[in-house]
Design an enzyme around this catalytic site. Structure first.
Site, mmCIF file in Angstrom:
data_model
loop_
_atom_site.group_PDB
_atom_site.id
_atom_site.type_symbol
_atom_site.label_atom_id
_atom_site.label_comp_id
_atom_site.label_asym_id
_atom_site.label_seq_id
_atom_site.Cartn_x
_atom_site.Cartn_y
_atom_site.Cartn_z
ATOM 1 C CG ASP A 33 89.543 14.504 -2.499
ATOM 2 O OD1 ASP A 33 89.577 14.044 -1.349
ATOM 3 O OD2 ASP A 33 89.346 13.817 -3.510
ATOM 4 C CD GLU A 35 88.028 22.369 4.514
ATOM 5 O OE1 GLU A 35 88.238 22.776 5.674
ATOM 6 O OE2 GLU A 35 86.923 21.947 4.134
ATOM 7 C CE1 TYR A 36 95.033 15.616 4.030
ATOM 8 C CE2 TYR A 36 95.790 15.719 1.754
ATOM 9 C CZ TYR A 36 95.971 15.310 3.059
ATOM 10 O OH TYR A 36 97.104 14.614 3.392
ATOM 11 C CG ASP A 37 94.093 18.536 -2.890
ATOM 12 O OD1 ASP A 37 94.674 17.623 -2.279
ATOM 13 O OD2 ASP A 37 93.380 18.343 -3.895
ATOM 14 C CD GLU A 115 98.767 6.921 -17.325
ATOM 15 O OE1 GLU A 115 98.372 6.632 -16.178
ATOM 16 O OE2 GLU A 115 99.798 6.450 -17.819
ATOM 17 C CE LYS A 117 96.069 11.789 -8.052
ATOM 18 N NZ LYS A 117 95.135 11.341 -7.016
ATOM 19 C CD GLU A 172 93.892 4.678 -7.195
ATOM 20 O OE1 GLU A 172 93.470 5.447 -6.320
ATOM 21 O OE2 GLU A 172 95.105 4.420 -7.330
ATOM 22 C CE LYS A 312 94.297 15.766 -6.964
ATOM 23 N NZ LYS A 312 93.904 15.937 -5.572
ATOM 24 C CB CYS A 409 63.964 19.354 23.017
ATOM 25 S SG CYS A 409 65.049 20.794 23.187
#
Length: 664
Positions: A33, A35-37, A115, A117, A172, A312, A409
């Site tokens: 999350d 990295e996405y943010d 609240e 999340k 949610e 966040k 291998c």
């Protein structure tokens, strides 16, 4: 950042974010999350600085992702928007300043509700005359999936309300931490694959086409908003939450009323301290304006409400013992060091191992076997070792060295200049087998029609294929056994395999998966080496004389053909009857000799690959970028920046009709 640089970066970010978003909504999280943010934040900043770069399909302009096949579509009467993320108290204060200014202009005193999340799947539930009518996922915010039968299996979703009213609520859906651990323990006993995290488990469970599967999973829901109600009006958000509890809903238990900025900050900090003790996962704290009339005046953007933000938290960190470091070989041959840890709970999940990325990461962070290390789950999803507690070293720790021989291998493992990854270069390495055969059979390689990923996986699983050359020893019975009534399928596959033996040499070279060698370079190699034997016997110095072959690529090709596994595979393919030389053309047409083409836009009669192949057969070559050395730009419909640059440089631009005339 200059405009051209910003444009290039935005073009890189958009498809990446779209891919991550779709994977997330398909219940397969491939990036944290956090990295996405950060990537989304970067794109938003670029579009804020250069509004002319905003596109209609930009991830900043959309919510959610596409609908899963098998579900009916539901259009949300009130959109299910996402929230604007903030990452510091300074950003929270900026939000508060804006809200309080609007409140003062309307003669109101500002109140907030803070609240948790919840980390789950957002859904809307509609009741008519007090009875459950429909449940839907958020989808793209405007259109979701009808999951009524699945919603109805959740024990905390009331089938009938305490009052016979019509109302649509938003909640949610999640799986609690205790339930998640118990579910994974049960799956382990039943020898089933364990779920990676509670969020994906909840989302995947709610989006099952078979509601019996959903009913078997411990789903829960917290309702946090009234989307629509014709029967009752509320003054504040807090008041609506109390009413939802009265109706029988399972309401978000953490909802703190705040009248000052200081109280908002304290509430956010309090939730942060509570995270470990909560039996449900959270990915932030939500700050909302309490006054509903004021919310209407504040309004929303297309994607987000302006009256709320999601704070966040920084990734959670825990200390544990690094017991050992082992190496795993991926499907591309990449050898990845893995930390074996003394199990520790981080952000609600038990962590017992995690990637150490590569050799440089271990050395730069001075990570040793036996160290006390700090573990973090970036975005509460992907665990990683972020630091070593050097104060607790006692001298018994061992320095780790990456292997230079593949642990699977036994082939040589090499690290190319400029790369951080060490790779097995064995062409027959079992760890690479699945990916190697997919590439070998692909359209740009040997083009074996019907030999797709699922068929390849089953052939390997049944032990019918142990290396690439085994494809040419498959029998009609082998293939027919893969499908019920599979005789026609088997015959088509046998025909396709036989046909692939006669492919051009460049396709075979490309199919071998040599690092840095694609279709274009494979074609160049066949201009100099007319047989596979000639290429295998070429020296590094000879390879360096070829256009487009640099030092690293030459070294890679040279070493590849000196591997025992490569020699063995080529020998097996030759014995199977696979073409090993360039077919000499009766008449050579070199009308485009020395000419460079760039293709842009979509053509009506050819794909880009087809047009490129025609150009190359007539002696020309294609390039991906326009320069002064470009001879022609072939422009189709919706041609983009390459067409603009061609005009600026005075390069000859031709239409598809003109191209057709040139090749007739």
């Amino acid at each position: 950042m200059e405009l051209e640089q910003a444009k290039k970066r935005a073009e890189e970010l958009r498809p990446l974010l779209k891919y991550y978003t779709q994977k997330y909504f398909d219940d397969e999280q491939v990036v944290s999350d956090y990295e996405y943010d950060m990537l989304m934040r970067e794109l938003k900043q670029i579009e804020k600085e250069y509004p002319e770069l905003i596109t209609k399909d930009s991830p900043t302009q959309k919510v959610g992702a596409s609908i899963k096949k098998g579900f009916e579509k539901v259009t949300h009467e009130v959109p299910l928007q996402s929230l604007q993320d903030v990452f510091s108290f300074e950003e929270v204060e900026e939000f508060e300043e804006k809200m309080e200014k609007i409140a003062a202009e309307n003669g109101k005193t500002m109140e907030y509700v803070v609240e948790t999340k919840i980390d789950g799947l957002s859904s809307a539930i509609e009741y008519r005359n007090g009875k459950l009518y429909r449940g839907a996922t958020r989808g793209d915010g405007l259109v979701g999936e009808d999951v009524t039968h699945n919603i109805a299996t959740i024990k905390t979703v009331p089938k009938e309300l305490a009052e016979p009213i019509s109302i649509t609520v938003r909640g949610e859906v999640f799986i609690g931490k205790t339930d998640f651990d118990k579910m994974n323990e049960d799956r382990l006993l039943e020898e089933q694959e364990q779920f990676a995290n509670a969020r994906n488990a909840a989302a995947g469970s709610l989006r099952q086409l078979d509601s019996k599967i959903t009913a078997s999973r411990p789903l829960d829901i917290f309702v946090f908003n009234v989307q629509k109600s014709d029967d009752i009006d509320f003054t504040t958000h807090q008041e609506s939450l109390l009413y939802l509890e009265k109706l029988g809903f399972h309401v978000n238990p953490v909802k703190i009323l705040c009248k000052t900025r200081q109280e908002v900050r304290q509430a956010i900090e309090k939730i942060g301290q509570m995270r470990d003790g909560l039996d449900f996962g959270i990915d932030g704290a939500v700050v909302k304006v309490n006054d509903l009339e004021l919310r209407e005046k504040i309004g929303s953007t297309y994607k987000t409400p302006k009256w709320a933000v999601a704070y966040k938290y920084p990734p959670e960190k825990k200390e544990t013992l690094l017991k050992d470091i082992v190496c795993q070989v991926g499907r591309t041959g990449a050898i990845t060091p893995m930390a074996i840890l003394e199990p520790v709970y981080v952000a609600g999940s038990k962590i017992s191992k995690t990637t150490l990325h590569n050799e440089d990461y271990i050395k730069e962070n001075d990570i040793r076997i036996g160290d006390r290390v700090i573990i973090q789950k970036a975005g509460d999803v992907i665990p990683e070792v972020v630091a070593v507690n050097l104060k607790k070293r006692d001298g018994t720790e061992k320095i780790f060295e990456m292997p230079r021989i593949c642990p699977v291998c036994g082939a040589e493992a090499v690290r190319e200049e400029g790369e951080a990854v060490i790779r097995c270069i064995g062409v027959e390495c079992p760890a690479k087998l699945y990916r190697s055969i997919i590439h070998f059979a692909s359209k740009d390689a040997m083009d074996i029609d019907g030999l797709g990923e699922s068929i390849i996986a089953e052939l390997i699983e049944r032990g019918l294929i142990g290396n690439i050359a085994d494809i040419y020893h498959l029998t009609f019975e082998d293939i027919a056994s893969l499908k019920k009534n599979g005789k026609k399928f088997a015959q088509n596959m046998i025909d396709a395999i036989e046909e692939s033996k006669h492919r051009e040499l460049y396709r075979l070279i490309n199919s071998l998966g040599i690092r840095h060698v694609g279709v274009k370079l494979a074609k160049s190699l066949t201009k100099y080496y007319r047989t596979m034997e000639q290429l295998m016997n070429s020296s590094y110095e000879e390879l360096r004389l070829i256009e487009d072959v640099g030092e690293i690529t030459a070294q890679t090709i040279y070493e590849f053909f000196r591997q025992e596994q490569t020699i063995d595979l080529i020998s097996k393919l030759k014995e199977a009857g696979v073409n090993m030389e360039v077919a000499e053309e009766a008449i050579k047409d070199s009308r485009f000799e020395g000419k460079t083409f760039v293709l842009t836009g979509s053509l009506e009669h050819y794909s880009r690959d087809q047009a490129s192949e025609i150009i190359e057969k007539l002696g020309g070559k294609t390039s991906s970028s326009v320069s002064k050395k470009t001879d022609y730009v072939l422009a189709g419909e919706e041609a983009g920046s390459k067409l603009t640059k061609a005009r600026e440089l005075g390069v000859t631009i031709i239409s598809e009709e003109e191209f057709v005339q040139m090749i007739q």
